[in-house]
Design a protein around this motif. Sequence first.
Motif, PDB file in Angstrom:
ATOM      1  N   ILE A 263       8.825  43.571   9.028  1.00 11.19           N
ATOM      2  CA  ILE A 263       8.423  43.531   7.623  1.00 11.19           C
ATOM      3  C   ILE A 263       6.907  43.449   7.572  1.00 11.19           C
ATOM      4  CG2 ILE A 263      10.542  42.368   6.843  1.00 11.19           C
ATOM      5  CD1 ILE A 263       8.833  39.773   6.632  1.00 11.19           C
ATOM      6  N   THR A 264       6.327  43.524   6.371  1.00  8.27           N
ATOM      7  CA  THR A 264       4.894  43.312   6.229  1.00  8.27           C
ATOM      8  C   THR A 264       4.612  41.810   6.231  1.00  8.27           C
ATOM      9  OG1 THR A 264       4.810  43.117   3.803  1.00  8.27           O
ATOM     10  CG2 THR A 264       4.802  45.352   4.740  1.00  8.27           C
ATOM     11  N   GLY A 265       3.357  41.480   6.430  1.00 12.02           N
ATOM     12  CA  GLY A 265       2.966  40.076   6.466  1.00 12.02           C
ATOM     13  C   GLY A 265       2.479  39.541   5.138  1.00 12.02           C
ATOM     14  N   ASP A 266       2.772  40.247   4.050  1.00  9.76           N
ATOM     15  CA  ASP A 266       2.260  39.837   2.742  1.00  9.76           C
ATOM     16  C   ASP A 266       2.832  38.488   2.311  1.00  9.76           C
ATOM     17  OD1 ASP A 266       0.606  42.147   2.003  1.00  9.76           O
ATOM     18  OD2 ASP A 266       2.491  43.258   1.995  1.00  9.76           O
ATOM     19  N   VAL A 267       1.969  37.650   1.761  1.00  9.61           N
ATOM     20  CA  VAL A 267       2.357  36.341   1.234  1.00  9.61           C
ATOM     21  C   VAL A 267       1.796  36.217  -0.183  1.00  9.61           C
ATOM     22  CG1 VAL A 267       2.541  35.160   3.454  1.00  9.61           C
ATOM     23  CG2 VAL A 267       0.317  35.286   2.321  1.00  9.61           C
ATOM     24  N   ARG A 268       2.312  35.214  -0.902  1.00 12.15           N
ATOM     25  CA  ARG A 268       1.813  34.947  -2.251  1.00 12.15           C
ATOM     26  C   ARG A 268       0.843  33.772  -2.219  1.00 12.15           C
ATOM     27  NH1 ARG A 268       7.182  35.252  -6.233  1.00 12.15           N
ATOM     28  NH2 ARG A 268       7.241  37.528  -6.453  1.00 12.15           N
ATOM     29  N   LEU A 269      -0.198  33.885  -3.025  1.00 15.02           N
ATOM     30  CA  LEU A 269      -1.098  32.750  -3.184  1.00 15.02           C
ATOM     31  C   LEU A 269      -0.323  31.527  -3.647  1.00 15.02           C
ATOM     32  CD1 LEU A 269      -4.136  34.481  -4.932  1.00 15.02           C
ATOM     33  CD2 LEU A 269      -4.146  33.439  -2.653  1.00 15.02           C
ATOM     34  N   PRO A 270      -0.669  30.327  -3.174  1.00 21.45           N
ATOM     35  CA  PRO A 270      -1.904  29.990  -2.458  1.00 21.45           C
ATOM     36  C   PRO A 270      -1.895  30.246  -0.956  1.00 21.45           C
ATOM     37  CG  PRO A 270      -0.650  28.003  -2.827  1.00 21.45           C
ATOM     38  CD  PRO A 270       0.105  29.099  -3.516  1.00 21.45           C
ATOM     39  N   MET A 271      -0.825  30.825  -0.415  1.00 24.39           N
ATOM     40  CA  MET A 271      -0.844  31.238   0.989  1.00 24.39           C
ATOM     41  C   MET A 271      -1.720  32.487   1.119  1.00 24.39           C
ATOM     42  SD  MET A 271       0.964  29.103   2.677  1.00 24.39           S
ATOM     43  CE  MET A 271       2.282  27.906   2.491  1.00 24.39           C
ATOM     44  N   ILE A 272      -2.394  32.611   2.247  1.00 19.05           N
ATOM     45  CA  ILE A 272      -3.196  33.800   2.528  1.00 19.05           C
ATOM     46  C   ILE A 272      -2.892  34.269   3.943  1.00 19.05           C
ATOM     47  CG2 ILE A 272      -5.067  33.239   0.927  1.00 19.05           C
ATOM     48  CD1 ILE A 272      -6.676  32.193   3.339  1.00 19.05           C
ATOM     49  N   ARG A 273      -3.194  35.535   4.199  1.00 19.44           N
ATOM     50  CA  ARG A 273      -2.947  36.095   5.525  1.00 19.44           C
ATOM     51  C   ARG A 273      -3.792  35.402   6.590  1.00 19.44           C
ATOM     52  NH1 ARG A 273      -1.182  41.308   6.840  1.00 19.44           N
ATOM     53  NH2 ARG A 273       0.022  42.368   5.231  1.00 19.44           N
ATOM     54  N   LEU A 274      -3.365  35.549   7.840  1.00 18.74           N
ATOM     55  CA  LEU A 274      -4.119  35.003   8.962  1.00 18.74           C
ATOM     56  C   LEU A 274      -5.482  35.678   9.074  1.00 18.74           C
ATOM     57  CD1 LEU A 274      -1.454  34.890  11.830  1.00 18.74           C
ATOM     58  CD2 LEU A 274      -2.090  33.049  10.262  1.00 18.74           C
ATOM     59  N   THR A 275      -6.456  34.929   9.566  1.00 18.78           N
ATOM     60  CA  THR A 275      -7.719  35.540   9.938  1.00 18.78           C
ATOM     61  C   THR A 275      -7.508  36.388  11.185  1.00 18.78           C
ATOM     62  OG1 THR A 275      -8.378  33.742  11.415  1.00 18.78           O
ATOM     63  CG2 THR A 275      -8.947  33.509   9.057  1.00 18.78           C
ATOM     64  N   GLU A 276      -8.496  37.185  11.532  1.00 20.28           N
ATOM     65  CA  GLU A 276      -8.369  38.033  12.712  1.00 20.28           C
ATOM     66  C   GLU A 276      -8.169  37.187  13.975  1.00 20.28           C
ATOM     67  OE1 GLU A 276     -11.040  41.263  15.218  1.00 20.28           O
ATOM     68  OE2 GLU A 276     -11.203  41.218  13.021  1.00 20.28           O
ATOM     69  N   ASP A 277      -8.916  36.089  14.091  1.00 23.17           N
ATOM     70  CA  ASP A 277      -8.774  35.231  15.270  1.00 23.17           C
ATOM     71  C   ASP A 277      -7.400  34.564  15.309  1.00 23.17           C
ATOM     72  OD1 ASP A 277     -11.277  35.831  16.228  1.00 23.17           O
ATOM     73  OD2 ASP A 277     -12.240  34.036  15.410  1.00 23.17           O
ATOM     74  N   GLU A 278      -6.916  34.105  14.162  1.00 26.88           N
ATOM     75  CA  GLU A 278      -5.585  33.491  14.100  1.00 26.88           C
ATOM     76  C   GLU A 278      -4.515  34.498  14.483  1.00 26.88           C
ATOM     77  OE1 GLU A 278      -6.280  30.165  10.552  1.00 26.88           O
ATOM     78  OE2 GLU A 278      -5.708  32.220  10.051  1.00 26.88           O
ATOM     79  N   ALA A 279      -4.655  35.734  13.991  1.00 30.03           N
ATOM     80  CA  ALA A 279      -3.682  36.776  14.310  1.00 30.03           C
ATOM     81  C   ALA A 279      -3.676  37.101  15.799  1.00 30.03           C
ATOM     82  CB  ALA A 279      -3.977  38.034  13.489  1.00 30.03           C
ATOM     83  N   LYS A 280      -4.850  37.087  16.413  1.00 29.83           N
ATOM     84  CA  LYS A 280      -4.927  37.355  17.851  1.00 29.83           C
ATOM     85  C   LYS A 280      -4.212  36.262  18.643  1.00 29.83           C
ATOM     86  CE  LYS A 280      -9.129  40.171  17.924  1.00 29.83           C
ATOM     87  NZ  LYS A 280     -10.573  40.220  18.321  1.00 29.83           N
ATOM     88  N   ASN A 281      -4.308  35.026  18.178  1.00 33.76           N
ATOM     89  CA  ASN A 281      -3.619  33.928  18.856  1.00 33.76           C
ATOM     90  C   ASN A 281      -2.103  34.080  18.763  1.00 33.76           C
ATOM     91  OD1 ASN A 281      -6.002  32.667  19.644  1.00 33.76           O
ATOM     92  ND2 ASN A 281      -6.110  31.393  17.800  1.00 33.76           N
ATOM     93  N   VAL A 282      -1.608  34.490  17.589  1.00 31.11           N
ATOM     94  CA  VAL A 282      -0.172  34.727  17.435  1.00 31.11           C
ATOM     95  C   VAL A 282       0.267  35.887  18.318  1.00 31.11           C
ATOM     96  CG1 VAL A 282       1.624  35.487  15.816  1.00 31.11           C
ATOM     97  CG2 VAL A 282      -0.027  33.735  15.119  1.00 31.11           C
ATOM     98  N   TYR A 283      -0.530  36.951  18.308  1.00 29.10           N
ATOM     99  CA  TYR A 283      -0.238  38.117  19.151  1.00 29.10           C
ATOM    100  C   TYR A 283      -0.143  37.713  20.621  1.00 29.10           C
ATOM    101  CZ  TYR A 283      -1.200  42.503  21.634  1.00 29.10           C
ATOM    102  OH  TYR A 283      -1.147  43.571  22.492  1.00 29.10           O
ATOM    103  N   SER A 284      -1.098  36.894  21.063  1.00 27.42           N
ATOM    104  CA  SER A 284      -1.126  36.459  22.460  1.00 27.42           C
ATOM    105  C   SER A 284       0.119  35.647  22.817  1.00 27.42           C
ATOM    106  CB  SER A 284      -2.385  35.625  22.703  1.00 27.42           C
ATOM    107  OG  SER A 284      -2.410  35.134  24.025  1.00 27.42           O
ATOM    108  N   ALA A 285       0.546  34.788  21.892  1.00 30.17           N
ATOM    109  CA  ALA A 285       1.727  33.956  22.149  1.00 30.17           C
ATOM    110  C   ALA A 285       2.992  34.790  22.278  1.00 30.17           C
ATOM    111  CB  ALA A 285       1.894  32.923  21.037  1.00 30.17           C
ATOM    112  N   LEU A 286       3.041  35.907  21.589  1.00 31.38           N
ATOM    113  CA  LEU A 286       4.223  36.762  21.633  1.00 31.38           C
ATOM    114  C   LEU A 286       4.323  37.565  22.922  1.00 31.38           C
ATOM    115  CD1 LEU A 286       4.215  38.137  17.971  1.00 31.38           C
ATOM    116  CD2 LEU A 286       5.859  36.535  18.948  1.00 31.38           C
TER     117      LEU A 286
END
Length: 296
Positions: A263-286
């Motif tokens: 699915i897409t990673g879209d969220v509703r405010l007040p949630m916001i998407r991961l920053t690029e660095d946060e996304a890289k950390n999730v990617y690395s964990a996977l």
Amino acid sequence: MAFGRLITAMVTPFDETGEIDYSAVTNIVNHLIQTGTEGVVVGGTTGESPTLSKDEKVALFSHVVHTAAGRIDVIAGTGCNNTRASIELTKQAEACGVSGIMLVAPYYSKPSQEGMYQHFQAIAQATTLPVMLYNIPGRSSVNMSPALITRLAEINNITSVKEASGDLDAAAEIIENTPDDFQLFGGDDSLTLPLMSIGGAGIVSVTAHVKGNRMQEMIQNFVNGNVQEASAIHRELLPVMKAMFSAPSPVPVKAALEMQGTITGDVRLPMIRLTEDEAKNVYSALQPTTTVFFQT
């Protein structure tokens, strides 16, 4: 087991305009069924329930029930800090054909233990569905004591609790003092195995979105007495479990699902998407066992 052992606290997919993407809801339900999930909680915290209207929740319950078509249990998140509103939503969920309801501890209001007892009792008495309580003091600001949960377990259709306080001593007390058919589920993925080792039934999981088969293998190995294998899978999954809560949930798990092309990673405010660095950390964990699609 009334609800099985691996339940997923399901995300609510949104499109680029912020509306519920029902085609993606269908995809995620089928994905979860194919990867070992035995039940889903719909419209809970991981489903961004604070941003969903009552009508959206009812439509979501109905759609998931229709999509699941009896293959897994569908548990509707109908709890809030307004008892009358919870009763009304519970009745609508029951009309949708859900398997049960989940009632979170009343947040923000900070009721007493007796106030919570009467709140849950009133909702349970208004439905014939099995009720799963949800204790999560980190989000609700109130803790349901073991004594309260034990007392509530005496109500016929209150059949389980999602215990997300992180307190293993409290969990053991609840398990010891409730009927044998009362189920205690963990609410923290990383405590799945420790909780099961003291008598817990299973987990209401976030990580199961992306590692469902391995979560199920871990659980089944433990149940079958293969403790060393279960422990090894736990250690393997731990970095992923931590990554799923590296930012406010469900932002990381939605990002992970997007990386997998689910699915897409879209969220509703007040949630916001991961920053690029946060996304890289999730990617690395996977990595390295999950095939992902990640663009910077």
